[in-house]
Design a protein around this motif. Structure first.
Motif, PDB file in Angstrom:
ATOM      1  N   MET A  76       0.867  -1.181   0.000  1.00 13.13           N
ATOM      2  CA  MET A  76       0.000   0.000   0.000  1.00 13.13           C
ATOM      3  C   MET A  76       0.900   1.226   0.000  1.00 13.13           C
ATOM      4  SD  MET A  76      -2.557   1.545   2.901  1.00 13.13           S
ATOM      5  CE  MET A  76      -3.509   0.051   3.115  1.00 13.13           C
ATOM      6  N   MET A  77       0.759   2.074  -0.987  1.00 13.37           N
ATOM      7  CA  MET A  77       1.603   3.254  -1.086  1.00 13.37           C
ATOM      8  C   MET A  77       0.927   4.445  -0.423  1.00 13.37           C
ATOM      9  SD  MET A  77       3.545   2.799  -4.701  1.00 13.37           S
ATOM     10  CE  MET A  77       4.979   3.537  -3.962  1.00 13.37           C
ATOM     11  N   LEU A  78       1.729   5.242   0.290  1.00 13.67           N
ATOM     12  CA  LEU A  78       1.271   6.477   0.923  1.00 13.67           C
ATOM     13  C   LEU A  78       1.943   7.656   0.229  1.00 13.67           C
ATOM     14  CD1 LEU A  78       1.603   5.650   4.741  1.00 13.67           C
ATOM     15  CD2 LEU A  78      -0.404   5.356   3.290  1.00 13.67           C
ATOM     16  N   ASP A  85      -0.935  10.730 -12.450  1.00 15.10           N
ATOM     17  CA  ASP A  85       0.192  10.008 -13.027  1.00 15.10           C
ATOM     18  C   ASP A  85       0.931   9.200 -11.966  1.00 15.10           C
ATOM     19  OD1 ASP A  85      -0.409  11.026 -15.476  1.00 15.10           O
ATOM     20  OD2 ASP A  85       1.186  12.541 -15.497  1.00 15.10           O
ATOM     21  N   ASP A  86       1.083   9.781 -10.765  1.00 16.31           N
ATOM     22  CA  ASP A  86       1.767   9.061  -9.688  1.00 16.31           C
ATOM     23  C   ASP A  86       0.982   7.826  -9.282  1.00 16.31           C
ATOM     24  OD1 ASP A  86       4.015  10.610  -9.497  1.00 16.31           O
ATOM     25  OD2 ASP A  86       3.211  11.930  -7.948  1.00 16.31           O
ATOM     26  N   ARG A  87      -0.338   7.964  -9.167  1.00 12.77           N
ATOM     27  CA  ARG A  87      -1.157   6.815  -8.772  1.00 12.77           C
ATOM     28  C   ARG A  87      -1.086   5.717  -9.826  1.00 12.77           C
ATOM     29  NH1 ARG A  87      -4.801  10.950  -7.520  1.00 12.77           N
ATOM     30  NH2 ARG A  87      -6.304  10.309  -9.114  1.00 12.77           N
ATOM     31  N   VAL A  88      -1.166   6.111 -11.075  1.00 13.59           N
ATOM     32  CA  VAL A  88      -1.080   5.126 -12.161  1.00 13.59           C
ATOM     33  C   VAL A  88       0.290   4.453 -12.157  1.00 13.59           C
ATOM     34  CG1 VAL A  88      -1.035   4.852 -14.667  1.00 13.59           C
ATOM     35  CG2 VAL A  88      -2.804   6.255 -13.601  1.00 13.59           C
ATOM     36  N   GLY A  94       3.045  -2.399  -9.558  1.00 15.01           N
ATOM     37  CA  GLY A  94       2.660  -3.563  -8.774  1.00 15.01           C
ATOM     38  C   GLY A  94       2.117  -3.263  -7.404  1.00 15.01           C
ATOM     39  N   ALA A  95       1.770  -1.989  -7.126  1.00 12.76           N
ATOM     40  CA  ALA A  95       1.147  -1.672  -5.838  1.00 12.76           C
ATOM     41  C   ALA A  95      -0.254  -2.264  -5.785  1.00 12.76           C
ATOM     42  CB  ALA A  95       1.081  -0.157  -5.636  1.00 12.76           C
ATOM     43  N   ASP A  96      -0.683  -2.647  -4.590  1.00 12.12           N
ATOM     44  CA  ASP A  96      -2.014  -3.222  -4.399  1.00 12.12           C
ATOM     45  C   ASP A  96      -3.028  -2.169  -3.978  1.00 12.12           C
ATOM     46  OD1 ASP A  96      -1.544  -6.347  -4.491  1.00 12.12           O
ATOM     47  OD2 ASP A  96       0.135  -5.462  -3.409  1.00 12.12           O
ATOM     48  N   ASP A  97      -2.556  -1.066  -3.425  1.00 15.98           N
ATOM     49  CA  ASP A  97      -3.457  -0.006  -2.997  1.00 15.98           C
ATOM     50  C   ASP A  97      -2.662   1.291  -2.910  1.00 15.98           C
ATOM     51  OD1 ASP A  97      -5.752   1.261  -2.200  1.00 15.98           O
ATOM     52  OD2 ASP A  97      -6.015   0.137  -0.346  1.00 15.98           O
ATOM     53  N   TYR A  98      -3.391   2.399  -2.835  1.00 16.52           N
ATOM     54  CA  TYR A  98      -2.773   3.718  -2.860  1.00 16.52           C
ATOM     55  C   TYR A  98      -3.593   4.618  -1.949  1.00 16.52           C
ATOM     56  CZ  TYR A  98       0.431   6.824  -5.429  1.00 16.52           C
ATOM     57  OH  TYR A  98       1.468   7.646  -5.796  1.00 16.52           O
ATOM     58  N   LEU A  99      -2.956   5.252  -0.963  1.00 15.98           N
ATOM     59  CA  LEU A  99      -3.675   6.092  -0.001  1.00 15.98           C
ATOM     60  C   LEU A  99      -2.994   7.456   0.069  1.00 15.98           C
ATOM     61  CD1 LEU A  99      -5.955   6.250   2.092  1.00 15.98           C
ATOM     62  CD2 LEU A  99      -4.365   5.311   3.786  1.00 15.98           C
ATOM     63  N   ARG A 100      -3.792   8.502  -0.117  1.00 15.62           N
ATOM     64  CA  ARG A 100      -3.249   9.850  -0.122  1.00 15.62           C
ATOM     65  C   ARG A 100      -3.247  10.449   1.285  1.00 15.62           C
ATOM     66  NH1 ARG A 100      -5.518  15.047  -0.854  1.00 15.62           N
ATOM     67  NH2 ARG A 100      -4.017  16.535  -1.718  1.00 15.62           N
ATOM     68  N   LYS A 101      -2.150  11.107   1.642  1.00 16.13           N
ATOM     69  CA  LYS A 101      -2.053  11.848   2.891  1.00 16.13           C
ATOM     70  C   LYS A 101      -2.678  13.228   2.712  1.00 16.13           C
ATOM     71  CE  LYS A 101       2.576  10.009   3.973  1.00 16.13           C
ATOM     72  NZ  LYS A 101       3.978  10.420   4.189  1.00 16.13           N
ATOM     73  N   LEU A 108      -7.517   3.957   6.759  1.00 13.05           N
ATOM     74  CA  LEU A 108      -6.330   3.097   6.750  1.00 13.05           C
ATOM     75  C   LEU A 108      -6.671   1.712   7.283  1.00 13.05           C
ATOM     76  CD1 LEU A 108      -3.277   2.641   6.389  1.00 13.05           C
ATOM     77  CD2 LEU A 108      -2.979   3.493   8.721  1.00 13.05           C
ATOM     78  N   GLU A 109      -7.368   1.665   8.414  1.00 10.76           N
ATOM     79  CA  GLU A 109      -7.748   0.375   8.995  1.00 10.76           C
ATOM     80  C   GLU A 109      -8.595  -0.438   8.019  1.00 10.76           C
ATOM     81  OE1 GLU A 109      -8.189   0.558  13.726  1.00 10.76           O
ATOM     82  OE2 GLU A 109      -9.515   1.961  12.693  1.00 10.76           O
ATOM     83  N   ALA A 110      -9.558   0.207   7.375  1.00 10.55           N
ATOM     84  CA  ALA A 110     -10.443  -0.497   6.447  1.00 10.55           C
ATOM     85  C   ALA A 110      -9.660  -1.038   5.261  1.00 10.55           C
ATOM     86  CB  ALA A 110     -11.554   0.433   5.971  1.00 10.55           C
ATOM     87  N   ARG A 111      -8.715  -0.269   4.752  1.00 12.77           N
ATOM     88  CA  ARG A 111      -7.919  -0.725   3.612  1.00 12.77           C
ATOM     89  C   ARG A 111      -7.014  -1.888   4.003  1.00 12.77           C
ATOM     90  NH1 ARG A 111      -7.269   2.872  -0.916  1.00 12.77           N
ATOM     91  NH2 ARG A 111      -8.668   4.668  -0.756  1.00 12.77           N
ATOM     92  N   VAL A 112      -6.452  -1.846   5.206  1.00  9.83           N
ATOM     93  CA  VAL A 112      -5.626  -2.962   5.676  1.00  9.83           C
ATOM     94  C   VAL A 112      -6.476  -4.223   5.818  1.00  9.83           C
ATOM     95  CG1 VAL A 112      -4.294  -3.849   7.647  1.00  9.83           C
ATOM     96  CG2 VAL A 112      -3.869  -1.535   6.781  1.00  9.83           C
ATOM     97  N   ARG A 113      -7.693  -4.071   6.361  1.00  6.66           N
ATOM     98  CA  ARG A 113      -8.579  -5.240   6.477  1.00  6.66           C
ATOM     99  C   ARG A 113      -8.912  -5.812   5.104  1.00  6.66           C
ATOM    100  NH1 ARG A 113     -11.150  -1.985  10.510  1.00  6.66           N
ATOM    101  NH2 ARG A 113     -12.792  -1.384   9.050  1.00  6.66           N
ATOM    102  N   ALA A 114      -9.174  -4.933   4.136  1.00  8.83           N
ATOM    103  CA  ALA A 114      -9.505  -5.401   2.789  1.00  8.83           C
ATOM    104  C   ALA A 114      -8.334  -6.149   2.164  1.00  8.83           C
ATOM    105  CB  ALA A 114      -9.915  -4.221   1.905  1.00  8.83           C
ATOM    106  N   LEU A 115      -7.126  -5.648   2.350  1.00  9.41           N
ATOM    107  CA  LEU A 115      -5.951  -6.323   1.812  1.00  9.41           C
ATOM    108  C   LEU A 115      -5.719  -7.653   2.515  1.00  9.41           C
ATOM    109  CD1 LEU A 115      -3.558  -3.268   1.378  1.00  9.41           C
ATOM    110  CD2 LEU A 115      -4.561  -4.653  -0.453  1.00  9.41           C
ATOM    111  N   SER A 116      -6.004  -7.700   3.815  1.00  4.78           N
ATOM    112  CA  SER A 116      -5.869  -8.950   4.559  1.00  4.78           C
ATOM    113  C   SER A 116      -6.828 -10.005   4.022  1.00  4.78           C
ATOM    114  CB  SER A 116      -6.135  -8.712   6.053  1.00  4.78           C
ATOM    115  OG  SER A 116      -6.090  -9.920   6.772  1.00  4.78           O
ATOM    116  N   ARG A 117      -8.062  -9.594   3.728  1.00  7.32           N
ATOM    117  CA  ARG A 117      -9.034 -10.545   3.174  1.00  7.32           C
ATOM    118  C   ARG A 117      -8.597 -11.015   1.791  1.00  7.32           C
ATOM    119  NH1 ARG A 117     -12.750  -6.630   5.216  1.00  7.32           N
ATOM    120  NH2 ARG A 117     -13.300  -5.938   3.112  1.00  7.32           N
TER     121      ARG A 117
END
Length: 221
Positions: A76-78, A85-88, A94-101, A108-117
């Motif tokens: 997961m990239m922060l 362009d950066d997100r693409v 090969g990133a699985d997710d992308y989260l903007r600060k 964050l918790e929800a995205r981690v749970r989704a990746l865990s599933r």
């Protein structure tokens, strides 16, 4: 799940580590890209939360090197950048997710749970194994309608076994997912947590079998 945080903002990193520890994960932290690559070459992690703006090499280069050497850890990239362009670029590398600060901790918790599933091959928010139900979005566990109160490491053991129910999980794999490299670990710490977990699941819960000399297996029934 064992998670590596790669973030040079010390205050942000402490907050993420504390948050994910409380959610039952084994969490380690490094603050630069080269150290991340070194750690990931020798230690198994299920998820890497990777900042793009690192002080030595950027997160894109870290990700590119990881994928080039065949590392399949989820990433997961922060980033504080808002460009498409950066997100693409991150997703193409090969990133699985992308989260903007800045981000909300709940997201964050929800995205981690989704990746865990996704890692466990099941995107459903609940897992049912025999009389046991694991509510992955809240961290609650019930056996035959009875709430089971688990400590952080007990939850980590159960998650690691449940996502591989019916399969033998080697002791080394289980220990690596439950304990971070900065955590003091006694020689029988894993066995103690497995024993406690068995007691809490009780006679109605699924059986955790010891495969002598190899590891553990959670029965599907």
């Amino acid at each position: 799940m064992r998670i590596l945080i790669v973030e040079d903002d010390a205050a942000l990193a402490r907050g993420i580590v504390s948050l994910l520890h409380a959610a039952g994960h084994a969490v380690d932290h490094v603050d630069c890209g080269e150290e991340a690559l070194s750690v990931l070459a020798t230690e198994p992690f299920s998820l890497v939360i990777l900042d793009v703006g690192l002080p030595d090499i950027d997160g894109f280069e870290v990700l590119a090197r990881l994928r080039a050497r065949g590392d399949q850890a989820q990433v997961m990239m922060l980033t504080a950048r808002d460009g498409l362009d950066d997100r693409v670029r991150g997703l193409d590398l090969g990133a699985d997710d992308y989260l903007r600060k800045p981000f909300e901790v709940e997201e964050l918790e929800a995205r981690v749970r989704a990746l865990s599933r996704r890692r466990g091959g099941d995107a459903a928010p609940e897992m049912r194994i025999g009389a046991m139900t694991i509510h992955r979005s809240t961290g609650r566990v019930e056996v035959a309608g009875r709430a089971v109160d688990l400590r952080r490491r007990e939850w980590a053991v159960l998650e690691a076994l449940a996502t591989r129910a019916g399969q033998i999980v080697p002791r080394e794999t289980l220990q690596a997912e439950v304990f971070g490299f900065d955590e003091p670990v006694g020689s029988n710490a894993l066995e103690v947590n497995v024993t406690r977990l068995r007691g809490k699941l009780g006679a109605d819960g699924p059986v955790i079998r010891t495969v002598r000399g190899v590891g553990y297996m959670l029965d599907r029934s």
